[in-house]
Motif scaffolding. Sequence first.
Motif, PDB file in Angstrom:
ATOM      1  N   ALA A  55       1.860   0.054  10.621  1.00  0.00           N
ATOM      2  CA  ALA A  55       2.009   1.057   9.570  1.00  0.00           C
ATOM      3  C   ALA A  55       3.238   0.805   8.707  1.00  0.00           C
ATOM      4  N   SER A  56       3.108   1.152   7.445  1.00  0.00           N
ATOM      5  CA  SER A  56       4.238   1.135   6.527  1.00  0.00           C
ATOM      6  C   SER A  56       5.253   2.197   6.953  1.00  0.00           C
ATOM      7  N   MET A  82       4.311  -8.780   7.924  1.00  0.00           N
ATOM      8  CA  MET A  82       3.682  -8.474   6.637  1.00  0.00           C
ATOM      9  C   MET A  82       4.167  -7.136   6.096  1.00  0.00           C
ATOM     10  N   VAL A  83       4.408  -6.183   6.990  1.00  0.00           N
ATOM     11  CA  VAL A  83       4.976  -4.905   6.560  1.00  0.00           C
ATOM     12  C   VAL A  83       6.375  -5.126   5.975  1.00  0.00           C
ATOM     13  N   GLU A  84       7.192  -5.945   6.645  1.00  0.00           N
ATOM     14  CA  GLU A  84       8.532  -6.251   6.152  1.00  0.00           C
ATOM     15  C   GLU A  84       8.466  -6.933   4.793  1.00  0.00           C
ATOM     16  N   LEU A  85       7.470  -7.812   4.631  1.00  0.00           N
ATOM     17  CA  LEU A  85       7.320  -8.568   3.389  1.00  0.00           C
ATOM     18  C   LEU A  85       6.928  -7.674   2.217  1.00  0.00           C
ATOM     19  N   SER A  86       6.021  -6.735   2.484  1.00  0.00           N
ATOM     20  CA  SER A  86       5.419  -5.948   1.400  1.00  0.00           C
ATOM     21  C   SER A  86       5.899  -4.503   1.309  1.00  0.00           C
ATOM     22  N   GLY A  87       6.348  -3.954   2.446  1.00  0.00           N
ATOM     23  CA  GLY A  87       6.672  -2.541   2.509  1.00  0.00           C
ATOM     24  C   GLY A  87       5.455  -1.656   2.701  1.00  0.00           C
ATOM     25  N   GLU A  88       4.272  -2.290   2.841  1.00  0.00           N
ATOM     26  CA  GLU A  88       3.028  -1.539   2.940  1.00  0.00           C
ATOM     27  C   GLU A  88       2.349  -1.766   4.291  1.00  0.00           C
ATOM     28  N   THR A  89       1.338  -0.949   4.582  1.00  0.00           N
ATOM     29  CA  THR A  89       0.584  -1.051   5.831  1.00  0.00           C
ATOM     30  C   THR A  89      -0.167  -2.380   5.888  1.00  0.00           C
ATOM     31  N   ALA A  90      -0.146  -3.023   7.046  1.00  0.00           N
ATOM     32  CA  ALA A  90      -0.819  -4.309   7.250  1.00  0.00           C
ATOM     33  C   ALA A  90      -1.958  -4.144   8.256  1.00  0.00           C
ATOM     34  N   SER A 145      -2.151  -2.956   2.307  1.00  0.00           N
ATOM     35  CA  SER A 145      -2.777  -1.976   1.426  1.00  0.00           C
ATOM     36  C   SER A 145      -1.823  -0.821   1.184  1.00  0.00           C
ATOM     37  N   GLY A 146      -1.961  -0.228  -0.008  1.00  0.00           N
ATOM     38  CA  GLY A 146      -1.097   0.892  -0.352  1.00  0.00           C
ATOM     39  C   GLY A 146      -1.552   1.524  -1.652  1.00  0.00           C
ATOM     40  N   PRO A 147      -0.818   2.518  -2.106  1.00  0.00           N
ATOM     41  CA  PRO A 147      -1.141   3.135  -3.392  1.00  0.00           C
ATOM     42  C   PRO A 147      -1.190   2.085  -4.495  1.00  0.00           C
ATOM     43  N   ALA A 148      -2.123   2.239  -5.409  1.00  0.00           N
ATOM     44  CA  ALA A 148      -2.363   1.217  -6.424  1.00  0.00           C
ATOM     45  C   ALA A 148      -1.098   0.847  -7.186  1.00  0.00           C
ATOM     46  N   GLU A 149      -0.316   1.834  -7.578  1.00  0.00           N
ATOM     47  CA  GLU A 149       0.850   1.540  -8.409  1.00  0.00           C
ATOM     48  C   GLU A 149       1.893   0.721  -7.646  1.00  0.00           C
ATOM     49  N   ARG A 150       2.013   0.917  -6.329  1.00  0.00           N
ATOM     50  CA  ARG A 150       2.996   0.142  -5.555  1.00  0.00           C
ATOM     51  C   ARG A 150       2.519  -1.288  -5.334  1.00  0.00           C
ATOM     52  N   LEU A 193      -9.407  -3.686  -5.704  1.00  0.00           N
ATOM     53  CA  LEU A 193      -8.741  -2.876  -6.733  1.00  0.00           C
ATOM     54  C   LEU A 193      -9.430  -1.527  -6.850  1.00  0.00           C
ATOM     55  N   GLY A 194      -9.248  -0.716  -5.823  1.00  0.00           N
ATOM     56  CA  GLY A 194      -9.880   0.596  -5.814  1.00  0.00           C
ATOM     57  C   GLY A 194     -11.376   0.521  -5.646  1.00  0.00           C
ATOM     58  N   GLU A 195     -11.857  -0.507  -4.968  1.00  0.00           N
ATOM     59  CA  GLU A 195     -13.303  -0.702  -4.808  1.00  0.00           C
ATOM     60  C   GLU A 195     -13.859  -0.004  -3.566  1.00  0.00           C
ATOM     61  N   GLU A 196     -13.022   0.237  -2.590  1.00  0.00           N
ATOM     62  CA  GLU A 196     -13.420   0.983  -1.387  1.00  0.00           C
ATOM     63  C   GLU A 196     -12.973   2.433  -1.493  1.00  0.00           C
ATOM     64  N   GLU A 197     -11.784   2.644  -2.067  1.00  0.00           N
ATOM     65  CA  GLU A 197     -11.247   3.995  -2.231  1.00  0.00           C
ATOM     66  C   GLU A 197     -10.390   4.032  -3.489  1.00  0.00           C
ATOM     67  N   LEU A 198     -10.678   4.952  -4.379  1.00  0.00           N
ATOM     68  CA  LEU A 198      -9.923   5.046  -5.626  1.00  0.00           C
ATOM     69  C   LEU A 198      -8.444   5.309  -5.345  1.00  0.00           C
ATOM     70  N   GLY A 199      -7.597   4.608  -6.102  1.00  0.00           N
ATOM     71  CA  GLY A 199      -6.155   4.795  -5.952  1.00  0.00           C
ATOM     72  C   GLY A 199      -5.526   3.919  -4.895  1.00  0.00           C
ATOM     73  N   VAL A 200      -6.346   3.172  -4.149  1.00  0.00           N
ATOM     74  CA  VAL A 200      -5.840   2.290  -3.092  1.00  0.00           C
ATOM     75  C   VAL A 200      -6.147   0.845  -3.469  1.00  0.00           C
TER      76      VAL A 200
END
Length: 250
Positions: free
Chosen positions: A113-114, A88-96, A214-219, A187-194
């Motif tokens: 980890a990403s 999943m990390v390979e697929l998304s580039g983000e932490t799984a 999960s990752g920064p919202a913009e990514r 969509l930022g419901e647990e932590e803003l920006g994530v």
Amino acid sequence: MSVQSVERALDVLEALAEHGGEAGLSEIAARTGLPYGTIHRLLQTLLARGYVRQESDRRYALGGGLVRLGEVAESMVGVWAQPYLSKMVELSGETANLAVLEGDFVVYVAQAASPRRLRMFAEVGRRVLPHSTAVGKVLLAGRTAEEAATVFGRTGMPRRTPNTIADTGAMLAELALVRERGYAMDLGEEELGVHCLAVPVHDGDRVVAAMSVSGPAERIDALDRDELAEGMRKIAHAFGAELSPAAGGA
């Protein structure tokens, strides 16, 4: 080759679990189809080993002995999940992440980890309420609307951020959407920006865990959501097949 007494003892434990961890003889009999005498003998053995306890009203409940087994099993599931989380990390580039529902709480049991310098972490062992997380939504979408509403009634729905869905009716509608499309978003419901996208892990017909990225919202928002969810579902399906009782062999 199966051993009948072992199968019957497991049937009794599963009957207790399906009744919320506590049941009377008649409820166990209705679920298992076993004679009362057989159930009573099995319960006496399970009582002696600490896997069942008897309440003051003569009902039976799952016992503390199962906690020890559950802790070890949970750690093993985390180990088995690592290759799939890495995909999943390979697929998304983000932490799984891998999460399960324990009682009314979501517990993170494994993570990959990403490789990016700016990345998200959900500490393994962390417990959170389900309504503000994508993994929690996926896990509760695997339950009936009535069961989910009961959980919200016990936990409440505190606002973690201004984006948190804090109304039971709105959350039940959100869970219906999760069932329909096969994935959930935070969509930022647990932590803003994530932001986070999660998919279910099925063990046969049951949702037994959730896997997320999960990752920064913009990514996260820059990814093709449907394409990402489809790739994640394939990985989660492969992991669920490994967890399925049928995978244990004959």
